[in-house]
Design a protein around this motif. Structure first.
Motif, PDB file in Angstrom:
ATOM      1  N   ARG A 159       0.795  -1.331  -0.026  1.00 14.11           N
ATOM      2  CA  ARG A 159       0.201   0.074   0.023  1.00 14.11           C
ATOM      3  C   ARG A 159       0.891   1.473  -0.315  1.00 14.11           C
ATOM      4  N   LEU A 162       2.956   1.985  -3.904  1.00 12.87           N
ATOM      5  CA  LEU A 162       1.521   2.683  -4.361  1.00 12.87           C
ATOM      6  C   LEU A 162       0.823   4.156  -4.353  1.00 12.87           C
ATOM      7  N   GLU A 163       0.617   3.969  -2.749  1.00 11.73           N
ATOM      8  CA  GLU A 163       0.860   5.532  -2.266  1.00 11.73           C
ATOM      9  C   GLU A 163       1.814   6.483  -2.769  1.00 11.73           C
ATOM     10  N   GLN A 219      -4.857   4.907  -9.544  1.00 12.74           N
ATOM     11  CA  GLN A 219      -5.953   4.990  -8.672  1.00 12.74           C
ATOM     12  C   GLN A 219      -6.976   4.166  -8.050  1.00 12.74           C
ATOM     13  N   TYR A 222      -5.039   1.631  -6.520  1.00 14.21           N
ATOM     14  CA  TYR A 222      -4.853   1.563  -5.359  1.00 14.21           C
ATOM     15  C   TYR A 222      -6.787   1.592  -4.136  1.00 14.21           C
TER      16      TYR A 222
END
Length: 481
Positions: A159, A162-163, A219, A222
């Protein structure tokens, strides 16, 4: 139950037997353990936290005693480390001295009967099975928790990566937008159609459009990743809950097995106690019956001897009458000497009869004294059981009765209330305390039967408590000032 010392010695050497101290005190208490499992070859008991068994009580020393097994013969030894008394079979153990303790022996960790334990050897098959089950369940639970930790960490890393990419792309898009805005402002200011500037604007717009599409894809990724991570988290939570329920079920089964084992041990100890009391009663009853039978035999023997002497006395009386008749036949000279001898003999027989009668009376007196001693011993036993404070294990000094009808020494219950305002026996809240004059007067009357040493010990205890009470009163006065 009769325990063979040789069998207990063999069983102590075997590995499938574990020594256990089982509490045999008659007073019930919730803060004293009923069982102490000795699971090491060198087992320490005391009030200090680093001991193998911690007993939080003022009567227990910081380092009280050590139970250890001799490697040569397998016997268990108890070593006294305390300055207070440690008793083995009612005999005090000297400080820093070791004594052999066998199965069935009574180990008392202080002068109080609350810490009386019986040394027993129990099979460790059930306990080892339970330990293995607990260890396996703990291992499975730890494995699940470790996997869950690794899974959460990997999810968090994905996470974050990817963030990070998404944030970097958003910053890049923001910079491109700012650059485009600047170029458009330059074009307005110059009011010219510069082909190079127009081409830069077109390229920058294409980059922004491409970045927007990439940002949308990131996005979407995500959101998909968050959804995937949430689903996987729910699955792991369900798996963890299942493992937790299995572990709790195994723990519950282990607790039930432990309760069954404790109940069986309590029943066994109760049987041992009843058999011991029955054996003691039969032994004392047999001794009293033997003593009474001996006294009866002596009385019968003395009565028989008395009867024989009386018969001899009658025969001598007849002989004297015959001699008297001989005197009347003028045989006075020959019979005088014999008459003197007969008179002396009669006097001796009379003296013996008197002595025998006195002997019978003395025998009866001894028998009465024996019965009085038995009654006195019963009274002393009643005083030890019913008129003894359960806190200090001494006869009541200024007996005080609580609202729950339990009675203690005044000094002992005052010291107890400073820590807890509950009855030491039944845990009822203490509301009132009343002086019991009847109990004090009865104890004062019965103290006349004590030995001088016991009286001196009791007087010293009374003086000591009086001094401590005065010191406590002075401290209260100084605090209030």
């Amino acid at each position: 139950m009769i325990i063979n010392p040789q069998e207990s010695k063999k069983r102590s050497i075997e590995e499938d037997f574990q020594p256990v101290l089982v509490r045999v005190s008659s007073t019930s208490s919730s803060y004293i353990d009923n069982y102490i499992h000795i699971n090491k070859n060198q087992f320490k008991i005391g009030r200090k936290p680093d001991n193998d068994k911690v007993l939080l009580h003022v009567l227990i020393s910081r380092n009280h005693c050590i139970l250890q097994q001799d490697k040569n013969n397998g016997n268990w030894l108890v070593t006294n480390l305390s300055s207070t008394d440690t008793l083995l079979n009612e005999k005090s153990i000297e400080r820093n001295k070791s004594e052999v303790i066998k199965e069935g022996d009574i180990l008392q960790l202080s002068l109080s009967d609350s810490f009386r334990y019986r040394f027993t050897l129990n099979k460790t098959n059930l306990e080892s099975t339970k330990c293995r089950r607990l260890e396996s369940n703990d291992f499975e639970l730890n494995t699940v928790l470790h996997k869950r930790r690794l899974f959460v960490e990997s999810q968090e890393n994905q996470r974050k990566n990817l963030e990070t990419q998404l944030c970097a792309k958003q910053e890049e898009q923001e910079q491109l937008k700012q650059e485009l805005q600047r170029l458009l402002q330059d074009q307005k200011i110059t009011k010219t159609h510069n082909e190079e500037l127009n081409s830069e604007i077109i390229q920058l717009q294409k980059k922004i459009e491409l970045g927007n599409s990439i940002e949308l894809e990131l996005q979407e990724k995500y959101r998909n990743l968050l959804s995937k991570l949430e689903n996987e988290r729910v699955k792991y939570e369900q798996k963890l809950e299942e493992e937790k329920q299995k572990w709790q079920k195994a723990l519950q089964e282990t607790k039930q097995e432990k309760e069954k084992l404790e109940m069986s041990m309590v029943e066994q100890m109760e049987e041992w106690r009843k058999e011991l009391e029955r054996a003691k009663q039969e032994e004392w009853q047999q001794k009293i019956e033997n003593l009474l039978q001996e006294e009866k035999n002596v009385q019968i023997k003395l009565q028989n001897e008395k009867q024989l002497l009386e018969e001899k006395l009658i025969e001598m009386g007849k002989t004297l009458e015959e001699r008297e008749q001989a005197k009347q036949r003028n045989d006075i000279k020959d019979c005088v000497a014999e008459d003197v001898k007969n008179i002396n003999t009669v006097q001796k027989i009379a003296i013996e009869v008197i002595d025998l009668t006195a002997g019978v009376d003395d025998t009866q007196l001894n028998l009465d004294n024996c019965k009085n001693d038995v009654v006195l011993n019963k009274v002393n036993d009643i005083m030890d059981e019913q008129l003894t404070c359960s806190i200090c294990s001494e006869l009541f000094i200024t007996a005080t009765t609580l609202n729950c009808t339990h009675t203690f020494c005044r000094y002992c219950i005052d010291s107890w209330i400073k820590r807890r305002k509950e009855c030491p026996n039944c845990r009822t809240m203490i509301i009132s305390m009343t002086r019991s004059l009847v109990v004090d007067n009865f104890i004062d009357k019965m103290l006349e039967t004590l030995t001088p040493e016991q009286m001196q010990k009791r007087n010293q205890l009374i003086e000591q408590r009086t001094k401590l009470s005065r010191v406590n009163v002075k401290r209260k006065v100084t605090r209030t000032r």
